[in-house]
Design a protein around this motif. Structure first.
Motif, short mmCIF file in Angstrom:
data_model
loop_
_atom_site.label_atom_id
_atom_site.label_comp_id
_atom_site.label_asym_id
_atom_site.label_seq_id
_atom_site.Cartn_x
_atom_site.Cartn_y
_atom_site.Cartn_z
N SER A 9 0.82 -1.21 0.00
CA SER A 9 0.00 0.00 0.00
C SER A 9 0.85 1.26 0.00
CB SER A 9 -0.96 0.00 1.19
OG SER A 9 -0.25 0.10 2.40
N VAL A 10 1.97 1.26 0.72
CA VAL A 10 2.81 2.45 0.81
C VAL A 10 3.58 2.69 -0.49
CG1 VAL A 10 4.82 3.44 1.97
CG2 VAL A 10 3.03 2.35 3.30
N PHE A 11 4.03 1.65 -1.12
CA PHE A 11 4.92 1.80 -2.26
C PHE A 11 4.26 1.63 -3.62
CE2 PHE A 11 7.75 0.31 1.23
CZ PHE A 11 8.42 1.50 1.39
N GLU A 12 2.96 1.42 -3.67
CA GLU A 12 2.33 1.17 -4.96
C GLU A 12 2.33 2.40 -5.87
OE1 GLU A 12 -2.34 1.61 -3.68
OE2 GLU A 12 -1.42 -0.35 -3.71
N HIS A 13 2.48 3.61 -5.32
CA HIS A 13 2.50 4.82 -6.14
C HIS A 13 3.88 5.11 -6.71
CE1 HIS A 13 3.84 6.21 -2.22
NE2 HIS A 13 4.42 7.21 -2.84
N ILE A 14 4.89 4.33 -6.33
CA ILE A 14 6.25 4.55 -6.83
C ILE A 14 6.48 3.69 -8.07
CG2 ILE A 14 8.70 4.38 -6.30
CD1 ILE A 14 7.97 4.79 -3.36
N ASP A 15 6.77 4.36 -9.19
CA ASP A 15 7.05 3.62 -10.42
C ASP A 15 8.54 3.76 -10.77
OD1 ASP A 15 7.36 6.19 -11.44
OD2 ASP A 15 5.47 6.16 -12.55
N GLU A 16 8.94 3.21 -11.90
CA GLU A 16 10.35 3.23 -12.29
C GLU A 16 10.87 4.65 -12.50
OE1 GLU A 16 11.36 0.54 -15.47
OE2 GLU A 16 10.13 -1.04 -14.59
N ASP A 17 10.06 5.54 -13.07
CA ASP A 17 10.49 6.93 -13.27
C ASP A 17 10.74 7.61 -11.93
OD1 ASP A 17 10.41 6.75 -16.04
OD2 ASP A 17 8.34 7.49 -16.16
N ALA A 18 9.85 7.38 -10.97
CA ALA A 18 10.02 7.97 -9.65
C ALA A 18 11.29 7.42 -8.99
CB ALA A 18 8.81 7.68 -8.77
N CYS A 19 11.57 6.15 -9.19
CA CYS A 19 12.79 5.55 -8.63
C CYS A 19 14.04 6.20 -9.24
CB CYS A 19 12.83 4.05 -8.86
SG CYS A 19 11.78 3.15 -7.71
N ARG A 20 14.02 6.43 -10.54
CA ARG A 20 15.16 7.08 -11.21
C ARG A 20 15.36 8.50 -10.70
NH1 ARG A 20 13.66 3.81 -15.54
NH2 ARG A 20 12.12 5.28 -16.32
N LEU A 21 14.27 9.24 -10.53
CA LEU A 21 14.37 10.60 -10.01
C LEU A 21 14.92 10.59 -8.59
CD1 LEU A 21 11.03 12.14 -11.32
CD2 LEU A 21 13.35 12.76 -12.02
N PHE A 22 14.44 9.66 -7.78
CA PHE A 22 14.94 9.53 -6.42
C PHE A 22 16.43 9.21 -6.43
CE2 PHE A 22 16.06 6.86 -2.79
CZ PHE A 22 15.76 7.72 -1.75
N GLN A 23 16.83 8.28 -7.27
CA GLN A 23 18.24 7.87 -7.34
C GLN A 23 19.14 9.04 -7.73
OE1 GLN A 23 19.50 4.91 -6.46
NE2 GLN A 23 21.55 5.65 -6.86
N SER A 24 18.73 9.81 -8.72
CA SER A 24 19.56 10.94 -9.13
C SER A 24 19.62 12.01 -8.04
CB SER A 24 19.08 11.54 -10.46
OG SER A 24 17.80 12.11 -10.32
N SER A 25 18.53 12.20 -7.31
CA SER A 25 18.52 13.16 -6.20
C SER A 25 19.46 12.71 -5.08
CB SER A 25 17.11 13.32 -5.64
OG SER A 25 16.24 13.81 -6.62
N VAL A 26 19.38 11.44 -4.74
CA VAL A 26 20.23 10.90 -3.67
C VAL A 26 21.70 10.95 -4.09
CG1 VAL A 26 20.82 8.78 -2.43
CG2 VAL A 26 18.43 9.48 -2.64
N GLU A 27 22.00 10.67 -5.35
CA GLU A 27 23.38 10.75 -5.82
C GLU A 27 23.92 12.17 -5.73
OE1 GLU A 27 23.57 8.98 -9.70
OE2 GLU A 27 23.20 6.97 -8.91
N LEU A 28 23.10 13.15 -6.08
CA LEU A 28 23.54 14.54 -6.02
C LEU A 28 23.82 14.96 -4.58
CD1 LEU A 28 24.06 17.32 -7.31
CD2 LEU A 28 21.61 17.76 -7.04
N ILE A 29 22.87 14.75 -3.71
CA ILE A 29 23.02 15.20 -2.33
C ILE A 29 23.98 14.30 -1.56
CG2 ILE A 29 21.09 13.97 -1.27
CD1 ILE A 29 22.13 17.62 -0.68
N GLY A 30 24.17 13.07 -2.03
CA GLY A 30 25.07 12.15 -1.36
C GLY A 30 26.52 12.33 -1.74
N ARG A 31 26.79 13.18 -2.72
CA ARG A 31 28.19 13.43 -3.07
C ARG A 31 28.89 14.06 -1.89
NH1 ARG A 31 29.34 15.37 -9.08
NH2 ARG A 31 28.96 13.33 -9.95
#
Length: 115
Positions: A9-31
């Motif tokens: 129920s919590v994660f059903e709204h997350i699709d592959e595009d959202a995962c990619r956006l999250f990944q790029s955000s985490v990579e930027l701030i995680g540098r």
């Protein structure tokens, strides 16, 4: 509700595009240094030298590089003041401040589960 039902129920709204956006955000701030620089800016350090002073171990070269990356990502803005000598001020954009707010739950999670 079982753990599996909760996860579905919590994660059903997350699709592959959202995962990619999250990944790029985490990579930027995680540098390395990026979050420290943004924290310094959120605490009102606006000048290059002030940021260097509050982020231990950060070099001039790396600060310059990270500021350019964060500016390119729209998280900070750079303002050049026509004074003598020229002054440059950095501030978080609305987007950057929103990201800092979004990081609070992750920071809380890290504090809670720190080993």
């Amino acid at each position: 509700m079982t753990r599996t039902d909760f996860q579905t129920s919590v994660f059903e709204h997350i699709d592959e595009d959202a995962c990619r956006l999250f990944q790029s955000s985490v990579e930027l701030i995680g540098r390395r240094w990026s979050s420290g620089i943004m924290l310094a800016l959120s605490r009102r350090a606006t000048r290059f030298s002030a940021i260097l002073a509050v982020v231990p171990g950060l070099s001039d070269r790396m600060l310059s590089q990270r500021l350019k990356e964060l500016e390119h990502a729209g998280l900070i803005e750079r303002e050049v003041l026509a004074t003598t000598p020229v002054q440059v001020h950095y501030t978080l954009t609305e987007r950057g401040a929103d990201l800092m707010d979004s990081m609070q739950p992750i920071v809380a999670w890290g504090v809670r589960w720190e080993s």
